[in-house]
Design an enzyme around this catalytic site. Structure first.
Site, PDB file in Angstrom:
ATOM      1  N   HIS A   1     -10.728   3.784  -3.697  1.00  0.00           N
ATOM      2  CA  HIS A   1     -11.528   4.708  -3.240  1.00  0.00           C
ATOM      3  C   HIS A   1     -11.558   5.971  -4.327  1.00  0.00           C
ATOM      4  O   HIS A   1     -11.502   7.008  -3.808  1.00  0.00           O
ATOM      5  CB  HIS A   1     -11.672   4.970  -1.714  1.00  0.00           C
ATOM      6  CG  HIS A   1     -10.322   5.455  -1.211  1.00  0.00           C
ATOM      7  ND1 HIS A   1      -9.068   6.155  -1.773  1.00  0.00           N
ATOM      8  CD2 HIS A   1      -9.567   4.802  -0.190  1.00  0.00           C
ATOM      9  CE1 HIS A   1      -8.163   6.071  -1.152  1.00  0.00           C
ATOM     10  NE2 HIS A   1      -8.331   5.530  -0.017  1.00  0.00           N
TER      11      HIS A   1
ATOM     12  N   ASP B   1     -13.512   0.665   2.126  1.00  0.00           N
ATOM     13  CA  ASP B   1     -12.752   1.522   2.836  1.00  0.00           C
ATOM     14  C   ASP B   1     -13.496   1.780   4.153  1.00  0.00           C
ATOM     15  O   ASP B   1     -13.294   2.923   4.740  1.00  0.00           O
ATOM     16  CB  ASP B   1     -12.513   2.744   2.205  1.00  0.00           C
ATOM     17  CG  ASP B   1     -11.568   3.690   2.708  1.00  0.00           C
ATOM     18  OD1 ASP B   1     -10.718   3.366   3.545  1.00  0.00           O
ATOM     19  OD2 ASP B   1     -11.494   4.923   2.362  1.00  0.00           O
TER      20      ASP B   1
ATOM     21  N   HIS C   1      -3.392   5.251  -2.316  1.00  0.00           N
ATOM     22  CA  HIS C   1      -4.125   6.256  -1.837  1.00  0.00           C
ATOM     23  C   HIS C   1      -3.804   7.409  -2.780  1.00  0.00           C
ATOM     24  O   HIS C   1      -2.858   8.068  -2.672  1.00  0.00           O
ATOM     25  CB  HIS C   1      -3.931   6.621  -0.371  1.00  0.00           C
ATOM     26  CG  HIS C   1      -4.943   7.639   0.026  1.00  0.00           C
ATOM     27  ND1 HIS C   1      -5.839   7.483   0.825  1.00  0.00           N
ATOM     28  CD2 HIS C   1      -4.845   8.881  -0.161  1.00  0.00           C
ATOM     29  CE1 HIS C   1      -6.624   8.487   1.173  1.00  0.00           C
ATOM     30  NE2 HIS C   1      -5.859   9.606   0.365  1.00  0.00           N
TER      31      HIS C   1
ATOM     32  N   LYS D   1       0.810  -1.290  -0.169  1.00  0.00           N
ATOM     33  CA  LYS D   1      -0.115  -0.020  -0.143  1.00  0.00           C
ATOM     34  C   LYS D   1       1.056   1.354   0.037  1.00  0.00           C
ATOM     35  O   LYS D   1       1.713   1.419   0.733  1.00  0.00           O
ATOM     36  CB  LYS D   1      -1.073   0.004   1.330  1.00  0.00           C
ATOM     37  CG  LYS D   1      -1.615   1.062   1.352  1.00  0.00           C
ATOM     38  CD  LYS D   1      -2.907   1.347   0.349  1.00  0.00           C
ATOM     39  CE  LYS D   1      -3.564   2.464   0.621  1.00  0.00           C
ATOM     40  NZ  LYS D   1      -4.911   2.683   0.786  1.00  0.00           N
TER      41      LYS D   1
END
Ligand code: NCD
Ligand code: ZN
Length: 360
Positions: free
Chosen positions: A181, A254, A143, A106
């Site tokens: 997301h 999320d 992200h 991530k």
């Protein structure tokens, strides 16, 4: 479409997976695991704990704690992720991947969101990590927001795509990348144009809320999450992407639990706890869009296909039966009810619910 069977007010779908989930640790983990595990078979577990999950040992120990918290009789597989920092060693990622511990890595741009202060300060600093990931086939979860204070908070995703994602995909064209997301029309169009290298997860809250939601009768910290919810035109674009039947868009809640007190402190935490009724929340959107026949692919097929995993064999049954969402989610450990989390859709009526008995 064989597996999808409509009966009266019933929708039977293959058991879904959650491709982006925050479970936290300790008492919160013990409480929030059940609503997820009662519905989803697998979940990609985010590593943004304090300290972050960055070693094989940490990931193994965290996986154990998650499995211990899963209620008896439920089969649930946590898929562990490694937290990337400027110091991540390609060797550790490779070893963790080869041993079946790391499912993905991530990338949090430093200070972009909750517990990201040890994230990556400059993506070019992790070129050798990304090179290794591309070679071994370890997926990168991003992200996607810039952190510069001079970029408007509502533009940070679009600017990230232009300034960082595009160069990254050009440099590593075979790297499997999931833009997590997504919140904008820009992201929808970009992901469609780059698939199959690139895919995206879409949350229930970004399908339900536009930015007005945060300011109804004062500031509503319950709807503050990152990336922040955007203008109505973006919500419309996301709803159309999720229900499009395009395999580059799949489910990732999320769900990000924070105690009420932490959301309402002087510096409120970003994150929405939607695990209490995640599939119900998605079902409502697909129903409103007249696209219930597309729910199963979005929730249970496109994710595993993208990651090269088998589809779940089990089915779940959704029943159209209005029910009120509780206003508080009280932690199991807390007898005096002072520590609680406000669930997404708190106090609202949702039209679909998962049947607890009809599992096969
Ligand atoms: C997440 C959290 O609280 O861990 N918060 C959020 O607003 N989504 C982190 C993240 O995914 O950005
Ligand atoms: Zn998240």
């Amino acid at each position: 479409m064989d597996s999808l069977a409509f009966k009266k007010k019933r929708l039977i779908i293959r058991q879904p997976d959650d491709w982006h989930l925050h479970l936290r640790d300790g008492d919160i983990l013990k409480s929030v695991i059940s609503p997820t595990a009662r519905v989803f078979h697998r979940a990609v577990v985010m590593p943004n704990l304090v300290p972050p999950i960055s070693t094989i040992q940490q990931a193994l120990a965290y996986r154990e704690r998650i499995l211990e918290a899963v209620p008896e009789g439920i089969s649930f597989s946590p898929l562990m992720t490694a937290y990337l920092s400027d110091k991540t060693s390609p060797k550790i990622l490779e070893e963790g991947f080869t041993k079946g511990v790391f499912f993905a890595a991530k990338l949090y741009p430093q200070n972009a969101t909750t517990n990201s202060s040890l994230g990556v300060s400059d993506i070019t600093k992790i070129n050798s990590v990304l090179e290794t990931m591309e070679i071994i086939g370890l997926p990168l979860l991003i992200h996607g927001e810039v952190t510069n204070s001079d970029v408007d908070v509502f533009d940070r995703e679009a600017v990230f795509i232009e300034q960082h994602l595009e160069p990254l995909l050009n440099k590593f064209p075979k790297l499997k990348v999931v833009l997590e997301h997504i919140t904008t029309e820009t992201a929808v169009q970009y992901v469609e144009s780059k698939y199959p290298a690139l895919a995206a997860t879409i949350t229930p809250h970004h399908l339900h809320l536009n930015r007005n939601a945060m300011f109804i009768n004062g500031f509503r910290s319950d709807f503050y999450c990152l990336p922040i919810v955007k203008r109505e035109k973006h919500r419309v674009a996301l709803r159309s992407a999720a229900t499009s039947g395009k395999p580059c868009f799949f489910l990732g809640t999320d769900s990000a639990p924070h105690l009420r007190a932490d959301k309402q402190s002087s510096c409120g935490c970003a994150g929405i706890f939607n695990a209490l009724n995640a599939i119900e929340s998605y079902a409502q959107v697909f129903d409103e869009e007249g696209a219930l026949d597309k729910l199963e692919a979005f929730s249970s097929e496109f994710g595993p296909k993208y990651y090269g995993l088998p589809l779940n064999e089990q089915k779940i049954t959704l029943i159209k039966s209005p029910h009120k969402v509780p206003s508080k989610f009280i932690l199991q450990s807390n007898q005096i009810e002072s520590e609680y989390i406000v669930p997404f859709h708190s106090g609202e009526t949702l039209s679909w619910r998962v049947s607890e008995t009809e599992r096969f």
